[in-house]
Design a protein around this motif. Structure first.
Motif, PDB file in Angstrom:
ATOM      1  N   ALA A 129       0.825  -1.214   0.000  1.00 24.29           N
ATOM      2  CA  ALA A 129       0.000   0.000   0.000  1.00 24.29           C
ATOM      3  C   ALA A 129       0.858   1.263   0.000  1.00 24.29           C
ATOM      4  O   ALA A 129       0.569   2.229  -0.717  1.00 24.29           O
ATOM      5  CB  ALA A 129      -0.936   0.000   1.200  1.00 24.29           C
ATOM      6  N   ILE A 130       1.924   1.245   0.781  1.00 23.49           N
ATOM      7  CA  ILE A 130       2.818   2.405   0.799  1.00 23.49           C
ATOM      8  C   ILE A 130       3.480   2.579  -0.561  1.00 23.49           C
ATOM      9  O   ILE A 130       3.575   3.693  -1.086  1.00 23.49           O
ATOM     10  CB  ILE A 130       3.856   2.267   1.931  1.00 23.49           C
ATOM     11  N   GLY A 131       3.940   1.476  -1.147  1.00 28.23           N
ATOM     12  CA  GLY A 131       4.565   1.550  -2.466  1.00 28.23           C
ATOM     13  C   GLY A 131       3.607   2.047  -3.536  1.00 28.23           C
ATOM     14  O   GLY A 131       3.973   2.872  -4.383  1.00 28.23           O
ATOM     15  N   ASP A 132       2.375   1.553  -3.512  1.00 25.41           N
ATOM     16  CA  ASP A 132       1.366   2.012  -4.476  1.00 25.41           C
ATOM     17  C   ASP A 132       1.070   3.496  -4.291  1.00 25.41           C
ATOM     18  O   ASP A 132       0.933   4.236  -5.266  1.00 25.41           O
ATOM     19  CB  ASP A 132       0.067   1.218  -4.326  1.00 25.41           C
ATOM     20  N   GLY A 133       0.966   3.918  -3.056  1.00 29.48           N
ATOM     21  CA  GLY A 133       0.673   5.328  -2.789  1.00 29.48           C
ATOM     22  C   GLY A 133       1.792   6.248  -3.242  1.00 29.48           C
ATOM     23  O   GLY A 133       1.546   7.306  -3.827  1.00 29.48           O
ATOM     24  N   LEU A 134       3.031   5.844  -2.981  1.00 27.98           N
ATOM     25  CA  LEU A 134       4.165   6.661  -3.418  1.00 27.98           C
ATOM     26  C   LEU A 134       4.260   6.721  -4.938  1.00 27.98           C
ATOM     27  O   LEU A 134       4.516   7.792  -5.509  1.00 27.98           O
ATOM     28  CB  LEU A 134       5.465   6.113  -2.831  1.00 27.98           C
ATOM     29  N   ALA A 135       4.060   5.579  -5.591  1.00 29.77           N
ATOM     30  CA  ALA A 135       4.111   5.566  -7.061  1.00 29.77           C
ATOM     31  C   ALA A 135       3.001   6.427  -7.650  1.00 29.77           C
ATOM     32  O   ALA A 135       3.225   7.192  -8.596  1.00 29.77           O
ATOM     33  CB  ALA A 135       4.005   4.138  -7.570  1.00 29.77           C
ATOM     34  N   GLY A 136       1.811   6.315  -7.093  1.00 32.48           N
ATOM     35  CA  GLY A 136       0.693   7.120  -7.600  1.00 32.48           C
ATOM     36  C   GLY A 136       0.887   8.607  -7.373  1.00 32.48           C
ATOM     37  O   GLY A 136       0.610   9.426  -8.254  1.00 32.48           O
ATOM     38  N   SER A 137       1.392   8.973  -6.206  1.00 37.28           N
ATOM     39  CA  SER A 137       1.576  10.396  -5.924  1.00 37.28           C
ATOM     40  C   SER A 137       2.657  11.003  -6.806  1.00 37.28           C
ATOM     41  O   SER A 137       2.516  12.137  -7.280  1.00 37.28           O
ATOM     42  CB  SER A 137       1.916  10.613  -4.453  1.00 37.28           C
ATOM     43  N   GLN A 138       3.721  10.258  -7.057  1.00 42.01           N
ATOM     44  CA  GLN A 138       4.771  10.785  -7.919  1.00 42.01           C
ATOM     45  C   GLN A 138       4.330  10.834  -9.382  1.00 42.01           C
ATOM     46  O   GLN A 138       4.773  11.706 -10.136  1.00 42.01           O
ATOM     47  CB  GLN A 138       6.053   9.958  -7.777  1.00 42.01           C
ATOM     48  N   THR A 139       3.467   9.916  -9.784  1.00 43.56           N
ATOM     49  CA  THR A 139       2.909   9.981 -11.143  1.00 43.56           C
ATOM     50  C   THR A 139       2.058  11.230 -11.310  1.00 43.56           C
ATOM     51  O   THR A 139       2.165  11.946 -12.311  1.00 43.56           O
ATOM     52  CB  THR A 139       2.073   8.724 -11.437  1.00 43.56           C
ATOM     53  N   ILE A 140       1.233  11.504 -10.322  1.00 45.05           N
ATOM     54  CA  ILE A 140       0.394  12.704 -10.384  1.00 45.05           C
ATOM     55  C   ILE A 140       1.254  13.955 -10.389  1.00 45.05           C
ATOM     56  O   ILE A 140       1.003  14.907 -11.147  1.00 45.05           O
ATOM     57  CB  ILE A 140      -0.615  12.709  -9.215  1.00 45.05           C
ATOM     58  N   ALA A 141       2.298  13.971  -9.566  1.00 45.30           N
ATOM     59  CA  ALA A 141       3.192  15.129  -9.529  1.00 45.30           C
ATOM     60  C   ALA A 141       3.918  15.302 -10.863  1.00 45.30           C
ATOM     61  O   ALA A 141       4.097  16.422 -11.342  1.00 45.30           O
ATOM     62  CB  ALA A 141       4.198  14.977  -8.395  1.00 45.30           C
ATOM     63  N   GLY A 142       4.317  14.187 -11.472  1.00 43.04           N
ATOM     64  CA  GLY A 142       4.997  14.262 -12.761  1.00 43.04           C
ATOM     65  C   GLY A 142       4.086  14.744 -13.869  1.00 43.04           C
ATOM     66  O   GLY A 142       4.494  15.527 -14.736  1.00 43.04           O
ATOM     67  N   ARG A 200       3.824   7.991 -20.745  1.00 43.64           N
ATOM     68  CA  ARG A 200       4.987   7.277 -20.211  1.00 43.64           C
ATOM     69  C   ARG A 200       4.887   7.114 -18.703  1.00 43.64           C
ATOM     70  O   ARG A 200       5.222   6.063 -18.151  1.00 43.64           O
ATOM     71  CB  ARG A 200       6.266   8.037 -20.556  1.00 43.64           C
ATOM     72  N   LEU A 201       4.444   8.160 -18.030  1.00 43.89           N
ATOM     73  CA  LEU A 201       4.342   8.081 -16.567  1.00 43.89           C
ATOM     74  C   LEU A 201       3.271   7.083 -16.131  1.00 43.89           C
ATOM     75  O   LEU A 201       3.451   6.359 -15.151  1.00 43.89           O
ATOM     76  CB  LEU A 201       4.051   9.461 -15.986  1.00 43.89           C
ATOM     77  N   SER A 202       2.167   7.039 -16.863  1.00 43.53           N
ATOM     78  CA  SER A 202       1.104   6.097 -16.511  1.00 43.53           C
ATOM     79  C   SER A 202       1.563   4.660 -16.699  1.00 43.53           C
ATOM     80  O   SER A 202       1.239   3.780 -15.893  1.00 43.53           O
ATOM     81  CB  SER A 202      -0.140   6.357 -17.353  1.00 43.53           C
ATOM     82  N   ARG A 203       2.334   4.403 -17.755  1.00 39.72           N
ATOM     83  CA  ARG A 203       2.841   3.045 -17.975  1.00 39.72           C
ATOM     84  C   ARG A 203       3.805   2.634 -16.862  1.00 39.72           C
ATOM     85  O   ARG A 203       3.742   1.515 -16.364  1.00 39.72           O
ATOM     86  CB  ARG A 203       3.532   2.949 -19.334  1.00 39.72           C
ATOM     87  N   SER A 204       4.695   3.533 -16.498  1.00 37.44           N
ATOM     88  CA  SER A 204       5.650   3.173 -15.444  1.00 37.44           C
ATOM     89  C   SER A 204       4.953   3.015 -14.097  1.00 37.44           C
ATOM     90  O   SER A 204       5.334   2.167 -13.288  1.00 37.44           O
ATOM     91  CB  SER A 204       6.769   4.202 -15.356  1.00 37.44           C
ATOM     92  N   CYS A 205       3.930   3.812 -13.867  1.00 34.44           N
ATOM     93  CA  CYS A 205       3.176   3.680 -12.617  1.00 34.44           C
ATOM     94  C   CYS A 205       2.424   2.348 -12.596  1.00 34.44           C
ATOM     95  O   CYS A 205       2.413   1.656 -11.578  1.00 34.44           O
ATOM     96  CB  CYS A 205       2.206   4.843 -12.463  1.00 34.44           C
ATOM     97  N   SER A 206       1.834   1.976 -13.722  1.00 34.75           N
ATOM     98  CA  SER A 206       1.120   0.700 -13.790  1.00 34.75           C
ATOM     99  C   SER A 206       2.067  -0.466 -13.596  1.00 34.75           C
ATOM    100  O   SER A 206       1.728  -1.443 -12.927  1.00 34.75           O
ATOM    101  CB  SER A 206       0.406   0.570 -15.135  1.00 34.75           C
ATOM    102  N   SER A 207       3.266  -0.375 -14.173  1.00 33.06           N
ATOM    103  CA  SER A 207       4.218  -1.475 -13.993  1.00 33.06           C
ATOM    104  C   SER A 207       4.684  -1.566 -12.546  1.00 33.06           C
ATOM    105  O   SER A 207       4.944  -2.661 -12.043  1.00 33.06           O
ATOM    106  CB  SER A 207       5.403  -1.310 -14.940  1.00 33.06           C
ATOM    107  N   SER A 208       4.789  -0.450 -11.850  1.00 31.15           N
ATOM    108  CA  SER A 208       5.170  -0.529 -10.437  1.00 31.15           C
ATOM    109  C   SER A 208       4.044  -1.105  -9.597  1.00 31.15           C
ATOM    110  O   SER A 208       4.290  -1.837  -8.629  1.00 31.15           O
ATOM    111  CB  SER A 208       5.586   0.839  -9.908  1.00 31.15           C
ATOM    112  N   TRP A 209       2.800  -0.825  -9.965  1.00 30.19           N
ATOM    113  CA  TRP A 209       1.680  -1.434  -9.252  1.00 30.19           C
ATOM    114  C   TRP A 209       1.653  -2.938  -9.480  1.00 30.19           C
ATOM    115  O   TRP A 209       1.408  -3.708  -8.566  1.00 30.19           O
ATOM    116  CB  TRP A 209       0.357  -0.820  -9.684  1.00 30.19           C
ATOM    117  N   VAL A 210       1.913  -3.343 -10.713  1.00 26.38           N
ATOM    118  CA  VAL A 210       1.915  -4.772 -11.031  1.00 26.38           C
ATOM    119  C   VAL A 210       3.051  -5.480 -10.299  1.00 26.38           C
ATOM    120  O   VAL A 210       2.893  -6.604  -9.827  1.00 26.38           O
ATOM    121  CB  VAL A 210       2.012  -4.976 -12.560  1.00 26.38           C
ATOM    122  N   SER A 211       4.191  -4.827 -10.181  1.00 23.08           N
ATOM    123  CA  SER A 211       5.315  -5.473  -9.507  1.00 23.08           C
ATOM    124  C   SER A 211       5.142  -5.518  -7.988  1.00 23.08           C
ATOM    125  O   SER A 211       5.811  -6.303  -7.316  1.00 23.08           O
ATOM    126  CB  SER A 211       6.620  -4.767  -9.864  1.00 23.08           C
TER     127      SER A 211
END
Length: 86
Positions: A30-43, A53-64
């Protein structure tokens, strides 16, 4: 009497260990998903043209991060159902 007490303590330890394994894995994901999502929104806020590009990298981090949660579920099952039956 002492044998029953030892079994009860082992069962309690297995339940606590299983709960900690499942809770720790869920909190970590949950912490990892939240950090990835917040940085995607900031980017996207800084560079809207990089949204794809940011959405793809965020989705891959959620999947991982999903295997982390699944492995904690496996450890919880191990603690509760295997170690408690000993």
């Amino acid at each position: 009497m002492a044998n029953d007490l030892n079994q009860a303590i082992e069962l309690a330890g297995a339940m606590v260990g299983g709960g900690l394994a499942l809770g720790g894995g869920a909190i970590g994901a949950a912490i990892g998903d939240g950090l990835a999502g917040s940085q995607t929104i900031a980017g996207v806020a800084r560079q809207p043209e990089a949204q794809g590009r940011l959405s793809r990298s965020c989705s891959s981090s959620w999947v991982s991060s999903r295997p982390c949660t699944s492995s904690s579920l496996v450890f919880m099952v191990l603690f509760v159902f295997v170690l408690a039956k000993k």
